[in-house]
Scaffold this motif. Structure first.
Motif, mmCIF file in Angstrom:
data_model
loop_
_atom_site.group_PDB
_atom_site.id
_atom_site.type_symbol
_atom_site.label_atom_id
_atom_site.label_comp_id
_atom_site.label_asym_id
_atom_site.label_seq_id
_atom_site.Cartn_x
_atom_site.Cartn_y
_atom_site.Cartn_z
ATOM 1 N N THR A 48 0.857 -1.180 0.000
ATOM 2 C CA THR A 48 0.000 0.000 0.000
ATOM 3 C C THR A 48 0.892 1.228 0.000
ATOM 4 O OG1 THR A 48 -1.900 1.048 1.120
ATOM 5 C CG2 THR A 48 -0.171 0.134 2.532
ATOM 6 N N TRP A 49 0.270 2.403 0.109
ATOM 7 C CA TRP A 49 1.057 3.629 0.089
ATOM 8 C C TRP A 49 0.353 4.719 0.875
ATOM 9 C CZ3 TRP A 49 -0.918 1.127 -4.160
ATOM 10 C CH2 TRP A 49 -2.090 1.663 -4.700
ATOM 11 N N VAL A 50 1.159 5.673 1.331
ATOM 12 C CA VAL A 50 0.663 6.814 2.091
ATOM 13 C C VAL A 50 0.989 8.072 1.306
ATOM 14 C CG1 VAL A 50 0.902 8.141 4.228
ATOM 15 C CG2 VAL A 50 0.894 5.637 4.303
ATOM 16 N N SER A 51 -0.020 8.880 1.080
ATOM 17 C CA SER A 51 0.152 10.097 0.289
ATOM 18 C C SER A 51 0.615 11.259 1.168
ATOM 19 C CB SER A 51 -1.166 10.472 -0.388
ATOM 20 O OG SER A 51 -1.597 9.422 -1.246
ATOM 21 N N GLN A 52 1.119 12.282 0.521
ATOM 22 C CA GLN A 52 1.468 13.509 1.228
ATOM 23 C C GLN A 52 0.270 13.931 2.082
ATOM 24 O OE1 GLN A 52 4.338 14.865 1.422
ATOM 25 N NE2 GLN A 52 5.463 14.869 -0.507
ATOM 26 N N SER A 53 0.516 14.268 3.343
ATOM 27 C CA SER A 53 -0.578 14.413 4.290
ATOM 28 C C SER A 53 -0.490 15.702 5.102
ATOM 29 C CB SER A 53 -0.570 13.217 5.247
ATOM 30 O OG SER A 53 -1.425 13.420 6.341
ATOM 31 N N ALA A 54 -1.570 16.467 5.074
ATOM 32 C CA ALA A 54 -1.641 17.662 5.912
ATOM 33 C C ALA A 54 -1.703 17.282 7.383
ATOM 34 C CB ALA A 54 -2.875 18.485 5.528
ATOM 35 N N ALA A 55 -2.333 16.155 7.683
ATOM 36 C CA ALA A 55 -2.435 15.702 9.073
ATOM 37 C C ALA A 55 -1.067 15.323 9.625
ATOM 38 C CB ALA A 55 -3.385 14.510 9.167
ATOM 39 N N VAL A 56 -0.270 14.621 8.811
ATOM 40 C CA VAL A 56 1.077 14.246 9.242
ATOM 41 C C VAL A 56 1.928 15.492 9.434
ATOM 42 C CG1 VAL A 56 3.213 13.108 8.523
ATOM 43 C CG2 VAL A 56 1.013 11.942 8.236
ATOM 44 N N ARG A 57 1.830 16.446 8.520
ATOM 45 C CA ARG A 57 2.597 17.669 8.666
ATOM 46 C C ARG A 57 2.198 18.400 9.956
ATOM 47 N NH1 ARG A 57 5.716 20.694 5.377
ATOM 48 N NH2 ARG A 57 6.368 18.580 4.841
ATOM 49 N N ALA A 58 0.916 18.402 10.268
ATOM 50 C CA ALA A 58 0.447 19.053 11.499
ATOM 51 C C ALA A 58 1.056 18.372 12.721
ATOM 52 C CB ALA A 58 -1.078 19.005 11.572
ATOM 53 N N LEU A 59 1.077 17.034 12.725
ATOM 54 C CA LEU A 59 1.671 16.309 13.854
ATOM 55 C C LEU A 59 3.151 16.628 13.989
ATOM 56 C CD1 LEU A 59 -0.044 12.803 13.486
ATOM 57 C CD2 LEU A 59 -0.382 14.447 15.343
ATOM 58 N N GLU A 60 3.844 16.700 12.859
ATOM 59 C CA GLU A 60 5.274 16.999 12.878
ATOM 60 C C GLU A 60 5.544 18.405 13.395
ATOM 61 O OE1 GLU A 60 6.275 16.144 8.832
ATOM 62 O OE2 GLU A 60 6.846 14.078 9.272
ATOM 63 N N GLY A 100 -5.388 17.508 16.267
ATOM 64 C CA GLY A 100 -6.775 17.744 15.891
ATOM 65 C C GLY A 100 -7.029 17.737 14.402
ATOM 66 N N VAL A 101 -5.981 17.529 13.581
ATOM 67 C CA VAL A 101 -6.165 17.429 12.136
ATOM 68 C C VAL A 101 -6.342 15.955 11.787
ATOM 69 C CG1 VAL A 101 -5.203 17.934 9.863
ATOM 70 C CG2 VAL A 101 -4.714 19.467 11.791
ATOM 71 N N GLU A 102 -7.492 15.600 11.255
ATOM 72 C CA GLU A 102 -7.796 14.196 10.976
ATOM 73 C C GLU A 102 -6.976 13.674 9.810
ATOM 74 O OE1 GLU A 102 -11.757 12.877 10.579
ATOM 75 O OE2 GLU A 102 -12.477 13.889 12.377
ATOM 76 N N LEU A 103 -6.514 12.426 9.955
ATOM 77 C CA LEU A 103 -5.777 11.782 8.870
ATOM 78 C C LEU A 103 -6.718 11.550 7.692
ATOM 79 C CD1 LEU A 103 -2.930 10.593 8.280
ATOM 80 C CD2 LEU A 103 -3.856 8.370 8.956
ATOM 81 N N GLU A 104 -6.224 11.748 6.504
ATOM 82 C CA GLU A 104 -7.022 11.577 5.295
ATOM 83 C C GLU A 104 -7.544 10.139 5.208
ATOM 84 O OE1 GLU A 104 -4.000 14.752 4.924
ATOM 85 O OE2 GLU A 104 -3.927 12.621 5.467
ATOM 86 N N SER A 105 -8.738 9.966 4.654
ATOM 87 C CA SER A 105 -9.375 8.644 4.617
ATOM 88 C C SER A 105 -8.539 7.635 3.836
ATOM 89 C CB SER A 105 -10.784 8.744 4.020
ATOM 90 O OG SER A 105 -10.748 9.273 2.699
ATOM 91 N N ALA A 106 -7.895 8.071 2.762
ATOM 92 C CA ALA A 106 -7.066 7.146 1.970
ATOM 93 C C ALA A 106 -5.870 6.668 2.780
ATOM 94 C CB ALA A 106 -6.606 7.828 0.685
ATOM 95 N N ASN A 107 -5.285 7.570 3.567
ATOM 96 C CA ASN A 107 -4.148 7.175 4.392
ATOM 97 C C ASN A 107 -4.591 6.304 5.567
ATOM 98 O OD1 ASN A 107 -2.302 8.495 2.771
ATOM 99 N ND2 ASN A 107 -2.397 10.397 3.924
ATOM 100 N N GLU A 108 -5.768 6.576 6.105
ATOM 101 C CA GLU A 108 -6.327 5.713 7.148
ATOM 102 C C GLU A 108 -6.553 4.310 6.592
ATOM 103 O OE1 GLU A 108 -7.318 5.216 11.066
ATOM 104 O OE2 GLU A 108 -6.933 7.198 10.222
ATOM 105 N N ALA A 109 -7.017 4.233 5.356
ATOM 106 C CA ALA A 109 -7.233 2.932 4.715
ATOM 107 C C ALA A 109 -5.913 2.198 4.521
ATOM 108 C CB ALA A 109 -7.937 3.120 3.376
#
Length: 311
Positions: free
Chosen positions: A230-242, A247-256
């Motif tokens: 599988t793969w994980v796309s560039q993520s605003a949620a991950v950037r927020a955590l970093e 409080g920024v939810e992980l994108e549904s595709a990345n959750e999948a």
């Protein structure tokens, strides 16, 4: 299940290891996270501030206590100091359970619902004196003596690059997630890992990271074939955590993608006999690499031919 995150430096393996740990704990699953990377960043990736992360006791600094506990009444081991990183358990050894009440897990820190253990950083005192394997050896001993049950997870963030294969530690996992960017350097590590693991029955699957579109996915498919899980796309949620924002939810595709990874782990069949056999194999390799015949004999005596892991 014991899971490793490996990959080239900068591939994002620590970030994905932290995301996977969070994914497991969000489901209420018992998790031990282990930072075995020479660059100790897993604690911060899981949400600790740097000051609190620096105070977590290092496994590498507590080897005498760890050895003493694990040795128990195993008469084949002459003393705790005679134990090495590959020493397998035997009759009388103390085995560990995930998150158990023992001196090893007592060194951990509760983070985001998981117990976090750390090997500790490479310090100035280590320069010119020891290699980082003197610290990751504590993780190998830990995993050799850990009996994880159904629905329990140990997630290890390994040191970057092919250094993963510098000891038998790479055989201590039910599945290894190789985090790969869609670049030539990113997939070159895959070829290395496949070559090194070929003769040791080690399960490796690829998780693409920093994916920006279909062309990146196609590139990874072309380069690693069916190993791409599988793969994980560039993520605003991950950037927020970093950046320390929550409080920024992980994108549904990345959750999948994380669900796919968990399904791949749960699909693995636990083979305790293979696990024991590999531990013995690499302990013998370690023993027979010594030049002192007495030291070789001492380490060979540590193997208990009748020991079997409880299942």
């Amino acid at each position: 299940m014991k899971v490793a995150f490996v990959g080239k430096g900068g591939s994002g393996k620590t970030t994905l290891a932290a995301l996977f740990v969070r994914h497991l704990t969000a489901k209420g699953l018992p998790v031990v996270a282990v930072d075995a990377d020479i660059n100790q960043h897993l604690a911060v990736a899981l949400g600790l501030d740097e000051e609190r992360a620096a105070k977590i006791p290092a496994l590498g600094d507590r080897l005498p206590e760890i050895r003493t506990h694990l040795r128990g009444r195993n008469w084949r081991i002459s003393s705790p100091s005679a134990m090495v990183k590959t020493t397998p358990p035997g009759s009388g050894s103390r085995l560990l359970a995930v998150g158990g009440n023992d001196p090893v897990h007592a060194l951990g820190e509760e983070v985001d619902g998981a117990v976090l253990l750390v090997t500790g950083p490479f310090t100035d005192a280590d320069l010119g004196v020891s290699c980082y394997h003197s610290k990751t050896g504590a993780v190998e001993l830990y995993l050799n003596h850990l009996v994880d049950g159904p629905g329990e997870y140990v997630v290890v963030d390994m040191t970057a690059g092919a250094d993963t294969f510098a000891s038998g530690l790479f055989t201590r996992f039910d599945l290894m997630f190789l985090v790969a960017e869609p670049t030539r350097k990113g997939v070159a590590v895959h070829r290395q890992y496949r070559e090194y693991a070929a003769d040791h029955d080690v399960a490796i699957t690829v998780v693409g990271n920093k994916i920006q579109g279909d062309a990146d996915i196609a590139y990874l498919r072309e380069q690693v074939g069916d190993d791409l899980l599988t793969w994980v796309s560039q993520s605003a949620a991950v950037r927020a955590l970093e950046q320390g924002r929550h409080g920024v939810e992980l994108e549904s595709a990345n959750e999948a993608a994380l669900d796919w990874m968990l399904a791949a782990v749960d699909a693995r069949r636990k083979d305790w006999e293979k696990y024991r056999r590999q531990a013995v194999e690499f302990h013998l390799r370690n023993a027979r690499s010594r030049t002192d015949a007495a030291a070789v004999a001492e380490l060979e005596r540590q193997i208990d031919p009748d020991f079997r892991y409880p299942t």
